[in-house]
Structures are given as C-alpha cells and as structure tokens.
Design a protein around this motif. Structure first.
Motif, PDB file in Angstrom:
ATOM      1  N   ARG A 258      -5.969 -20.983  10.015  1.00 13.06           N
ATOM      2  CA  ARG A 258      -5.965 -19.575   9.651  1.00 13.06           C
ATOM      3  C   ARG A 258      -5.637 -18.739  10.884  1.00 13.06           C
ATOM      4  NH1 ARG A 258      -8.576 -19.151   4.456  1.00 13.06           N
ATOM      5  NH2 ARG A 258      -7.629 -20.973   3.510  1.00 13.06           N
ATOM      6  N   VAL A 259      -4.684 -17.831  10.726  1.00 15.39           N
ATOM      7  CA  VAL A 259      -4.234 -16.975  11.822  1.00 15.39           C
ATOM      8  C   VAL A 259      -4.425 -15.525  11.407  1.00 15.39           C
ATOM      9  CG1 VAL A 259      -2.281 -16.317  13.271  1.00 15.39           C
ATOM     10  CG2 VAL A 259      -2.501 -18.680  12.492  1.00 15.39           C
ATOM     11  N   ARG A 260      -5.068 -14.778  12.277  1.00 12.61           N
ATOM     12  CA  ARG A 260      -5.219 -13.334  12.077  1.00 12.61           C
ATOM     13  C   ARG A 260      -4.507 -12.658  13.233  1.00 12.61           C
ATOM     14  NH1 ARG A 260     -11.431 -12.580  10.004  1.00 12.61           N
ATOM     15  NH2 ARG A 260     -11.133 -13.803   8.111  1.00 12.61           N
ATOM     16  N   THR A 261      -3.532 -11.831  12.902  1.00  7.16           N
ATOM     17  CA  THR A 261      -2.718 -11.169  13.918  1.00  7.16           C
ATOM     18  C   THR A 261      -2.910  -9.670  13.816  1.00  7.16           C
ATOM     19  OG1 THR A 261      -1.070 -12.933  13.711  1.00  7.16           O
ATOM     20  CG2 THR A 261      -0.366 -10.908  14.787  1.00  7.16           C
ATOM     21  N   VAL A 262      -3.112  -9.047  14.958  1.00 10.88           N
ATOM     22  CA  VAL A 262      -3.223  -7.600  15.038  1.00 10.88           C
ATOM     23  C   VAL A 262      -2.089  -7.113  15.938  1.00 10.88           C
ATOM     24  CG1 VAL A 262      -4.652  -5.651  15.724  1.00 10.88           C
ATOM     25  CG2 VAL A 262      -5.715  -7.698  14.754  1.00 10.88           C
ATOM     26  N   VAL A 263      -1.200  -6.298  15.382  1.00 11.62           N
ATOM     27  CA  VAL A 263      -0.061  -5.784  16.139  1.00 11.62           C
ATOM     28  C   VAL A 263      -0.264  -4.288  16.374  1.00 11.62           C
ATOM     29  CG1 VAL A 263       2.441  -5.467  16.174  1.00 11.62           C
ATOM     30  CG2 VAL A 263       1.457  -7.479  15.032  1.00 11.62           C
ATOM     31  N   PRO A 264      -0.556  -3.888  17.611  1.00 13.92           N
ATOM     32  CA  PRO A 264      -0.663  -2.447  17.892  1.00 13.92           C
ATOM     33  C   PRO A 264       0.710  -1.787  17.754  1.00 13.92           C
ATOM     34  CG  PRO A 264      -1.516  -3.787  19.717  1.00 13.92           C
ATOM     35  CD  PRO A 264      -0.818  -4.705  18.774  1.00 13.92           C
ATOM     36  N   TYR A 265       0.752  -0.623  17.149  1.00 11.64           N
ATOM     37  CA  TYR A 265       2.032   0.047  16.932  1.00 11.64           C
ATOM     38  C   TYR A 265       2.738   0.397  18.239  1.00 11.64           C
ATOM     39  CZ  TYR A 265       0.320   0.435  12.182  1.00 11.64           C
ATOM     40  OH  TYR A 265      -0.166   0.153  10.941  1.00 11.64           O
ATOM     41  N   VAL A 266       1.972   0.565  19.300  1.00  4.88           N
ATOM     42  CA  VAL A 266       2.571   0.893  20.586  1.00  4.88           C
ATOM     43  C   VAL A 266       3.431  -0.274  21.092  1.00  4.88           C
ATOM     44  CG1 VAL A 266       0.658   0.109  22.066  1.00  4.88           C
ATOM     45  CG2 VAL A 266       2.093   2.031  22.784  1.00  4.88           C
ATOM     46  N   ARG A 267       3.203  -1.507  20.581  1.00  3.75           N
ATOM     47  CA  ARG A 267       3.972  -2.679  20.994  1.00  3.75           C
ATOM     48  C   ARG A 267       5.217  -2.912  20.125  1.00  3.75           C
ATOM     49  NH1 ARG A 267       2.860  -5.030  25.567  1.00  3.75           N
ATOM     50  NH2 ARG A 267       3.240  -7.071  24.731  1.00  3.75           N
ATOM     51  N   VAL A 268       5.349  -2.179  19.029  1.00  5.28           N
ATOM     52  CA  VAL A 268       6.472  -2.376  18.102  1.00  5.28           C
ATOM     53  C   VAL A 268       7.753  -1.807  18.710  1.00  5.28           C
ATOM     54  CG1 VAL A 268       7.402  -1.768  15.833  1.00  5.28           C
ATOM     55  CG2 VAL A 268       4.985  -2.386  16.077  1.00  5.28           C
ATOM     56  N   GLN A 269       8.784  -2.660  18.776  1.00  2.00           N
ATOM     57  CA  GLN A 269      10.078  -2.213  19.287  1.00  2.00           C
ATOM     58  C   GLN A 269      10.985  -1.760  18.155  1.00  2.00           C
ATOM     59  OE1 GLN A 269      11.487  -5.412  21.789  1.00  2.00           O
ATOM     60  NE2 GLN A 269      10.606  -4.391  23.571  1.00  2.00           N
ATOM     61  N   HIS A 270      11.111  -2.595  17.136  1.00  2.00           N
ATOM     62  CA  HIS A 270      11.852  -2.177  15.946  1.00  2.00           C
ATOM     63  C   HIS A 270      11.428  -3.018  14.752  1.00  2.00           C
ATOM     64  CE1 HIS A 270      14.503  -5.363  17.553  1.00  2.00           C
ATOM     65  NE2 HIS A 270      14.905  -5.536  16.331  1.00  2.00           N
ATOM     66  N   VAL A 271      11.819  -2.549  13.560  1.00  2.00           N
ATOM     67  CA  VAL A 271      11.412  -3.182  12.310  1.00  2.00           C
ATOM     68  C   VAL A 271      12.657  -3.383  11.451  1.00  2.00           C
ATOM     69  CG1 VAL A 271       9.902  -3.013  10.301  1.00  2.00           C
ATOM     70  CG2 VAL A 271       9.203  -1.955  12.451  1.00  2.00           C
ATOM     71  N   ASP A 272      12.838  -4.596  10.950  1.00  2.00           N
ATOM     72  CA  ASP A 272      13.986  -4.922  10.095  1.00  2.00           C
ATOM     73  C   ASP A 272      13.515  -5.365   8.720  1.00  2.00           C
ATOM     74  OD1 ASP A 272      15.833  -4.518  12.130  1.00  2.00           O
ATOM     75  OD2 ASP A 272      15.982  -6.641  12.642  1.00  2.00           O
ATOM     76  N   THR A 273      14.402  -5.237   7.735  1.00  2.00           N
ATOM     77  CA  THR A 273      14.196  -5.895   6.451  1.00  2.00           C
ATOM     78  C   THR A 273      15.253  -6.974   6.326  1.00  2.00           C
ATOM     79  OG1 THR A 273      15.586  -4.297   5.297  1.00  2.00           O
ATOM     80  CG2 THR A 273      13.226  -3.868   5.302  1.00  2.00           C
ATOM     81  N   GLN A 274      14.867  -8.078   5.698  1.00  2.00           N
ATOM     82  CA  GLN A 274      15.784  -9.202   5.506  1.00  2.00           C
ATOM     83  C   GLN A 274      15.695  -9.666   4.061  1.00  2.00           C
ATOM     84  OE1 GLN A 274      14.524 -12.229   8.254  1.00  2.00           O
ATOM     85  NE2 GLN A 274      15.480 -11.239  10.002  1.00  2.00           N
ATOM     86  N   ARG A 275      16.847 -10.140   3.552  1.00  2.00           N
ATOM     87  CA  ARG A 275      16.892 -10.701   2.201  1.00  2.00           C
ATOM     88  C   ARG A 275      17.831 -11.895   2.209  1.00  2.00           C
ATOM     89  NH1 ARG A 275      17.960  -6.830  -2.521  1.00  2.00           N
ATOM     90  NH2 ARG A 275      16.744  -8.390  -3.601  1.00  2.00           N
ATOM     91  N   GLY A 276      17.261 -13.082   2.178  1.00  2.00           N
ATOM     92  CA  GLY A 276      18.065 -14.290   2.095  1.00  2.00           C
ATOM     93  C   GLY A 276      18.585 -14.470   0.681  1.00  2.00           C
ATOM     94  N   PRO A 277      19.465 -15.468   0.472  1.00  2.00           N
ATOM     95  CA  PRO A 277      20.052 -15.673  -0.864  1.00  2.00           C
ATOM     96  C   PRO A 277      19.007 -15.939  -1.947  1.00  2.00           C
ATOM     97  CG  PRO A 277      21.092 -17.094   0.777  1.00  2.00           C
ATOM     98  CD  PRO A 277      19.991 -16.389   1.458  1.00  2.00           C
ATOM     99  N   LEU A 278      18.031 -16.771  -1.646  1.00  2.00           N
ATOM    100  CA  LEU A 278      17.006 -17.072  -2.642  1.00  2.00           C
ATOM    101  C   LEU A 278      16.108 -15.857  -2.883  1.00  2.00           C
ATOM    102  CD1 LEU A 278      15.896 -19.175  -4.531  1.00  2.00           C
ATOM    103  CD2 LEU A 278      14.533 -20.090  -2.657  1.00  2.00           C
ATOM    104  N   GLU A 279      15.800 -15.124  -1.833  1.00  2.00           N
ATOM    105  CA  GLU A 279      15.010 -13.903  -1.989  1.00  2.00           C
ATOM    106  C   GLU A 279      15.749 -12.893  -2.864  1.00  2.00           C
ATOM    107  OE1 GLU A 279      12.248 -13.176   1.886  1.00  2.00           O
ATOM    108  OE2 GLU A 279      14.411 -13.137   2.236  1.00  2.00           O
ATOM    109  N   ARG A 280      17.043 -12.742  -2.646  1.00  2.00           N
ATOM    110  CA  ARG A 280      17.829 -11.814  -3.475  1.00  2.00           C
ATOM    111  C   ARG A 280      17.815 -12.253  -4.929  1.00  2.00           C
ATOM    112  NH1 ARG A 280      21.503 -12.062   0.942  1.00  2.00           N
ATOM    113  NH2 ARG A 280      22.848 -13.433  -0.242  1.00  2.00           N
ATOM    114  N   LEU A 281      17.885 -13.561  -5.137  1.00  2.00           N
ATOM    115  CA  LEU A 281      17.907 -14.091  -6.496  1.00  2.00           C
ATOM    116  C   LEU A 281      16.634 -13.750  -7.269  1.00  2.00           C
ATOM    117  CD1 LEU A 281      19.655 -15.854  -8.410  1.00  2.00           C
ATOM    118  CD2 LEU A 281      18.352 -17.815  -7.588  1.00  2.00           C
TER     119      LEU A 281
END
Length: 158
Positions: A87-110
């Motif tokens: 089990r992994v719990r991750t906390v990402v402070p917004y001050v560390r965020v450089q950029h945010v992308d969305t991705q859609r692979g072929p199966l995800e699009r389907l």
C-alpha cells in the motif's frame, strides 16, 4: 476520497490478458520449436497453462487495484492511495507541481476514460498518475490542479 471510474477495471484486465497471451505464446513457441529431449514433459500445453494462470492473476489484480485506488484534492496537497501488495500513500504538495497532463491511450479511448499525470519537481519517478477518469473529470482535475499549483507558487523566486 474519490474513486476511479469502474471501467478502469476493463482497461487493466485487458492489459493483463494481453500480457498473458504474449507470455503463453512465448512459452508455447519455445516448447514447440526447442529441443526438449532433456525435458520431455515440456510441451506447448505449458504455454497455454502459463497464459491462463497469468491471465487469472492479472484480472484478480485489476479488481483488487480498483478497490484500493483513491485520490483526494486537498487544500494544499494532492493525496493518492494505491497498491495491492504494497500500500502506497502519496502526498504531492502543489508547490512541487510543475505541470499536469491528460492522457488517453487507445484502450482508454475505447472505453471512454482518461488519465491525469502530475509532473513534480524533484527526483526522477516522482510523477504521479490518476487513471480511470472520464475525459470531463480529467479535464476538470487538470484545470483545478493547475490553478492550485499557480496559487501555491511563492511570491519570491529567490
């Protein structure tokens, strides 16, 4: 805490089944074309059995992974909880965020899903991904995280 769209189980299960088919094909091919005189019991049937076993384990893993994965957009951090074996719990402070992308692979699009990837400053591999979102929710989340990251930037660059 927000859950993923249930259709993500299909994406993960299909990925596991494709891996199982490839593994089974390799094992069957080796058994079929290799000199197995030292191992007379090693036949292409083992390829089918390996494929079936890996496929079943992969589908079970996909279901368990869905049950565990959660995320939450908090006031100053993004929180993720995931992991089947560990089990992994991750906390990402917004001050560390450089950029945010969305991705859609072929199966995800389907199946009508999308993923959000949050790239962070710091060490390699510190980026986090939130799969199994509808495209609309992924766009909302991307915009929200972008705004929160901009708001959390320090006033002074020094």
């Amino acid at each position: 805490m927000e859950r993923l769209n249930p259709r993500v189980r299909i994406v993960w299960a299909v990925g596991a089944l494709v891996t199982a088919l490839v593994l089974g094909g390799i094992v069957a091919g080796v058994a079929l074309f290799a000199d197995t005189s030292a191992l007379p019991w090693f036949t292409p049937v083992y390829g089918v059995a390996a494929s079936l076993l890996v496929g079943i384990i992969g589908v079970v893993f996909a279901v368990r992974r869905y049950r565990v994965f959660r995320f939450e957009v908090r006031e100053d951090t993004l929180f993720l909880q995931r992991g089947v074996v560990t089990r992994v719990r991750t906390v990402v402070p917004y001050v560390r965020v450089q950029h945010v992308d969305t991705q859609r692979g072929p199966l995800e699009r389907l199946v009508g899903l999308s993923s959000v990837v949050v790239y962070t400053a710091g060490s390699r591999g510190a980026d986090v991904s939130i799969p199994g979102l509808t495209p609309e929710r992924a766009d909302e989340l991307q915009a929200s995280l972008r705004e929160l990251a901009i708001e959390s930037e320090p006033e002074d660059a020094v």
